[in-house]
Design a protein around this motif. Structure first.
Motif, PDB file in Angstrom:
ATOM      1  N   LEU A 129       0.741  -0.900   0.243  1.00 21.31           N
ATOM      2  CA  LEU A 129      -0.026   0.163   0.180  1.00 21.31           C
ATOM      3  C   LEU A 129       0.559   1.343   0.375  1.00 21.31           C
ATOM      4  O   LEU A 129       0.275   2.279  -0.613  1.00 21.31           O
ATOM      5  N   GLY A 130       2.172   1.147   0.922  1.00 23.45           N
ATOM      6  CA  GLY A 130       2.807   2.254   0.562  1.00 23.45           C
ATOM      7  C   GLY A 130       3.365   2.585  -0.510  1.00 23.45           C
ATOM      8  O   GLY A 130       3.664   4.197  -0.409  1.00 23.45           O
ATOM      9  N   GLU A 131       3.749   1.889  -1.609  1.00 22.05           N
ATOM     10  CA  GLU A 131       4.242   2.406  -2.822  1.00 22.05           C
ATOM     11  C   GLU A 131       3.058   2.620  -3.674  1.00 22.05           C
ATOM     12  O   GLU A 131       3.477   3.384  -4.436  1.00 22.05           O
ATOM     13  N   MET A 132       1.742   2.994  -3.614  1.00 19.77           N
ATOM     14  CA  MET A 132       0.755   2.999  -4.358  1.00 19.77           C
ATOM     15  C   MET A 132       1.126   4.857  -4.599  1.00 19.77           C
ATOM     16  O   MET A 132       0.951   5.423  -3.557  1.00 19.77           O
ATOM     17  N   PRO A 133       0.856   5.513  -5.589  1.00 21.11           N
ATOM     18  CA  PRO A 133       0.355   6.857  -5.569  1.00 21.11           C
ATOM     19  C   PRO A 133      -0.483   7.344  -5.011  1.00 21.11           C
ATOM     20  O   PRO A 133      -1.681   6.471  -5.299  1.00 21.11           O
ATOM     21  N   HIS A 134      -0.640   8.210  -4.856  1.00 19.30           N
ATOM     22  CA  HIS A 134      -1.413   8.697  -4.055  1.00 19.30           C
ATOM     23  C   HIS A 134      -3.148   8.808  -4.486  1.00 19.30           C
ATOM     24  O   HIS A 134      -4.298   8.105  -3.462  1.00 19.30           O
ATOM     25  N   GLY A 135      -2.685   9.353  -5.725  1.00 20.18           N
ATOM     26  CA  GLY A 135      -4.167   9.760  -6.577  1.00 20.18           C
ATOM     27  C   GLY A 135      -5.079   7.894  -6.845  1.00 20.18           C
ATOM     28  O   GLY A 135      -6.185   7.880  -6.571  1.00 20.18           O
ATOM     29  N   GLU A 136      -4.029   7.407  -7.211  1.00 21.02           N
ATOM     30  CA  GLU A 136      -4.437   5.521  -7.881  1.00 21.02           C
ATOM     31  C   GLU A 136      -5.189   5.153  -5.967  1.00 21.02           C
ATOM     32  O   GLU A 136      -6.123   4.416  -6.131  1.00 21.02           O
ATOM     33  N   ALA A 137      -4.259   5.482  -5.348  1.00 23.09           N
ATOM     34  CA  ALA A 137      -5.266   4.737  -3.902  1.00 23.09           C
ATOM     35  C   ALA A 137      -6.090   5.173  -3.475  1.00 23.09           C
ATOM     36  O   ALA A 137      -7.330   4.817  -2.945  1.00 23.09           O
ATOM     37  N   THR A 138      -6.009   6.775  -3.294  1.00 23.09           N
ATOM     38  CA  THR A 138      -7.627   7.891  -3.162  1.00 23.09           C
ATOM     39  C   THR A 138      -9.079   6.456  -4.423  1.00 23.09           C
ATOM     40  O   THR A 138     -10.009   5.848  -3.476  1.00 23.09           O
ATOM     41  N   GLN A 139      -8.725   6.218  -5.594  1.00 19.41           N
ATOM     42  CA  GLN A 139      -9.780   6.436  -6.564  1.00 19.41           C
ATOM     43  C   GLN A 139      -9.752   4.934  -6.262  1.00 19.41           C
ATOM     44  O   GLN A 139     -11.565   4.390  -6.315  1.00 19.41           O
ATOM     45  N   GLN A 140      -8.718   4.447  -5.389  1.00 20.88           N
ATOM     46  CA  GLN A 140      -9.007   2.616  -5.525  1.00 20.88           C
ATOM     47  C   GLN A 140     -10.098   2.801  -4.162  1.00 20.88           C
ATOM     48  O   GLN A 140     -10.882   1.879  -3.956  1.00 20.88           O
ATOM     49  N   ARG A 141      -9.684   2.926  -3.273  1.00 18.26           N
ATOM     50  CA  ARG A 141     -10.029   2.521  -1.744  1.00 18.26           C
ATOM     51  C   ARG A 141     -12.014   3.193  -2.365  1.00 18.26           C
ATOM     52  O   ARG A 141     -13.093   2.696  -1.162  1.00 18.26           O
ATOM     53  N   TYR A 142     -12.009   4.424  -2.856  1.00 19.98           N
ATOM     54  CA  TYR A 142     -13.576   4.842  -3.035  1.00 19.98           C
ATOM     55  C   TYR A 142     -14.019   3.540  -4.231  1.00 19.98           C
ATOM     56  O   TYR A 142     -15.072   3.119  -3.743  1.00 19.98           O
ATOM     57  N   ARG A 143     -14.036   3.067  -5.184  1.00 20.62           N
ATOM     58  CA  ARG A 143     -14.399   1.558  -5.613  1.00 20.62           C
ATOM     59  C   ARG A 143     -14.683   0.642  -4.831  1.00 20.62           C
ATOM     60  O   ARG A 143     -15.163  -0.243  -5.050  1.00 20.62           O
ATOM     61  N   ALA A 144     -13.699   0.543  -4.133  1.00 20.00           N
ATOM     62  CA  ALA A 144     -13.723  -0.491  -2.891  1.00 20.00           C
ATOM     63  C   ALA A 144     -15.344  -0.701  -2.219  1.00 20.00           C
ATOM     64  O   ALA A 144     -15.567  -1.423  -1.600  1.00 20.00           O
ATOM     65  N   ALA A 145     -15.230   0.651  -1.672  1.00 14.52           N
ATOM     66  CA  ALA A 145     -16.164   1.486  -0.615  1.00 14.52           C
ATOM     67  C   ALA A 145     -17.570   1.068  -1.422  1.00 14.52           C
ATOM     68  O   ALA A 145     -18.117   0.167  -1.167  1.00 14.52           O
TER      69      ALA A 145
END
Length: 674
Positions: free
Chosen positions: A78-94
């Protein structure tokens, strides 16, 4: 693996290609919620290909089931994920988890990493997740969900509802600092933007913080509305009757009075039980109602904690001290799993009151100090005031008058306090302190004001604050036995069926306004009641007066009764009472000549004390008063070894073998000299 295994895993994932990296990141995000179908939808990778990658990861020892085996690997991915990608994927996961019917907390965990959203489904999920977190005892996490919920709503009503829950959560976490969160919602309530039970929760938070003008406005506003709020308003009425009885008369219209059915929330039943007992004493229905709150599973959810302090208080005021103490012990073990300091501090303050009434004075001080530290803030509140009164009364009973005075002088109580039940405790505790320190007229004023308020509010039960007995004690000090007797007779005339401790205290007072010859049988009855109630300190006081009565009547039971009283007082750590029973002037009298009427054993005791050196007398006196060798050493600034040597010589010179015999000799000399 050697070196830095987590970096080695990342390097291997990158060698497998972008799809392997993307899939691993999705596994790390979903964690326990991972399923092949959900993983495929989140990553955009075909289900069959996802399964092959998962088998490969498992073969490498990276996966256990569908989860990453090591938390360190998950954090590294998770730490190496780019911030934008992490935010987008968390939204999709939710969103995917919510659509799949996942628990609200599993969805909300991802929403925290996304930030404020205005999708219609987000706010209900956050509110439900907050409720579950608080129910499970994780109040800080619930507050984080509510903070985000307040930012996610475009609808003002929904946002204000979330803010009311947020204020309540802040009270559970930091009760002393939560007042601004409640006051900030007064305007929206009066404007009709925050309504129903949310508004009443806010009002009850204001009551806790003694913000009475604001609370009355809010309650009157809700009470004048058209919506049917009778049950909720009745619950608020019960709370006010039990906690702030002086405020009921300030309401514009009376709150509805209904019943508390067995199916009602435990909070309402606890409030109803407490209000009934304050009004009627040991009401059997109210005791059963309070007991019912504790029944069932002992894994109490956080939502049920709100009723437990009031149910404990109801049993305490019904003089069911042993039952209440047993429930408190269970609660003390259970509540530790809840991260809710507000409820815990309230329960601890009631536990301190129970310890005080059971004569466990040191425990009362310890518990009240803990509760007071958690509840005290820049302003007074009802619960911190109760903890403070226990500290004052316990220290007074222990003879720590300077400490009690320090608590009373810390800050001036606000006038609003004297509209509360805690204010009655404050007046009574301050009266006891004034009486113990010789300020009889100040004590008289406090007891009389306490009685005036209790009669006005129709909660004149001695189990709350026995003000008549306190006032009678003052009049005895002032030499007006007739006035003292009138007060005791009035107390006896009030029904107190079931109030065992209170009845014992009243009989104690009755004995003291009688001629000495009439006192012993009344005092013995008082002692039996207090012993049965588990009120050790009050029982010790009765035995002390019984020993004095026996002594004045020339009854040989005087000394054994005094010894029994001393041991009981010592077990309570009531040093003032111990000193009264075993005067500190013993060393000065130890070498006095025996009186003509003293028996041979007493002469032997006095003669043997006369053979002691000054150092030996000091050690013998403290040992007879119950101090341990180490405590004697600290008081006399000598070593423990020196204390032991002195005691060996004391025993040899006096012809005794142990401290019990030393105590008997000390009593013999003390009471002969009186």
């Amino acid at each position: 693996m050697t070196g830095h295994p987590y970096q080695a895993v990342l390097a291997y994932l990158h060698r497998l290609g972008p799809r392997a990296v993307r899939l691993a990141r999705c596994v790390a995000l979903l964690d326990e919620a991972t399923t092949p179908l959900l993983l495929s939808r989140l990553s955009g990778i075909d289900t069959e290909l996802s399964k092959r990658y998962l088998r490969l990861f498992t073969g490498l020892g990276v996966l256990e089931g569908a989860r990453l085996r090591h938390a360190g690997v998950r954090q590294a991915v998770l730490g190496e994920m780019p911030h934008g990608e992490a935010t987008q994927q968390r939204y999709r996961a939710a969103r995917l988890l919510n659509e799949g019917g996942a628990p609200p907390q599993a969805v909300a965990m991802h929403l925290l990493g996304v930030g404020p959203l205005h999708d219609g489904w987000v706010l209900p999920v956050l509110q439900e997740a907050a409720a579950h977190a608080m129910e499970d005892g994780d109040v800080p996490q619930g507050i984080r969900y509510l903070e985000l919920a307040c930012e996610c709503s475009l609808d003002e009503g929904q946002r204000l509802s979330a803010k009311s829950l947020y204020a309540f959560g802040q009270w559970q976490l930091r009760p002393a600092e939560s007042a601004p969160h409640f006051r900030a919602l007064k305007g929206p309530i009066l404007e009709g933007k925050l309504t129903g039970t949310d508004a009443l929760w806010v009002a009850e938070g204001m009551l806790f913080h003694l913000d009475f003008d604001e609370a009355v406005e809010v309650v009157d506003h809700v009470n004048s509305g058209e919506a049917d709020m009778s049950t909720a308003l009745h619950s608020t009425r019960m709370l006010m009757a039990a906690e702030v009885p002086g405020l009921l008369e300030r309401l514009e219209h009376p709150l509805p009075a209904t019943t508390a059915p067995a199916t009602s929330h435990s909070e309402l039943r606890a409030r109803h039980a407490l209000a009934l007992i304050l009004e009627n004493g040991a009401d059997k229905y109210a005791i059963a109602l309070a007991d019912q709150v504790f029944q069932g599973s002992q894994n109490w959810p956080t939502s049920k904690l709100s009723g437990l302090p009031k149910a404990l208080l109801a049993l305490c005021y019904a003089d069911q001290l042993d039952t209440a103490a047993a429930w408190y012990d269970l609660l003390a073990a259970e509540v530790e799993r809840h991260d809710a300091p507000g409820w815990w501090a309230q329960i601890e303050s009631v536990g301190a009151l129970l310890a005080l009434r059971r004569g466990r004075l040191a425990d009362a001080v310890r518990q009240a100090e803990t509760a007071h530290a958690r509840l005290s803030g820049p302003r007074w509140n009802v619960s911190s005031a109760l903890a403070l009164t226990v500290l004052v009364e316990a220290h007074t009973a222990m003879g720590n008058h300077q400490t009690a005075a320090k608590y009373l002088e810390t800050s001036e109580p606000p006038p609003a306090l004297f509209l509360t039940r805690a204010g009655l405790h404050y007046l009574y505790a301050r009266g006891r302190h004034h009486l113990a320190t010789g300020n009889t007229y100040l004590a008289l004023s406090d007891f009389q004001e306490c009685g005036t308020l209790m009669r006005r509010w129709n909660i004149d039960t001695p189990s709350l604050a026995p003000w008549r007995l306190g006032e009678a004690e003052v009049w005895l000090r002032l030499g007006d036995q007739k006035q003292a007797a009138r007060l005791v007779e009035k107390q006896l005339a009030n029904p107190d069926a079931g109030l065992t401790r209170s009845r014992g205290m009243t009989l104690h007072a009755l004995a003291l306004v009688q001629a000495t010859a009439k006192q012993p049988p009344i005092l013995r009855d008082a002692f039996r009641l207090l012993e049965a109630a588990g009120a050790r300190y009050e029982a010790a006081r009765v035995l002390a007066d019984l020993s004095r009565a026996y002594q004045q009547l020339g009854d040989k039971q005087a000394r054994p009764t005094a010894r029994r009283a001393w041991r009981l007082a010592k077990s309570c750590q009531a040093e003032s009472l111990c000193q009264a029973l075993l005067p500190t002037s013993i060393p000065q009298n130890m070498d006095t000549k025996p009186s003509e009427g003293s028996c041979g054993a007493d002469r032997a005791g006095q003669d043997s004390f006369g053979t002691l050196s000054e150092s030996e007398r000091r050690v013998a006196t403290l040992a007879a008063q119950g101090y341990a060798n180490r405590e004697i050493a600290e008081r006399l600034f000598i070593t423990v070894s020196t204390v032991e040597q002195h005691l060996t010589r004391v025993y040899r010179k006096m012809g005794i073998r142990n401290r019990e015999q030393l105590l008997q000799r000390a009593h013999a000399v003390s009471y002969e000299s009186v």
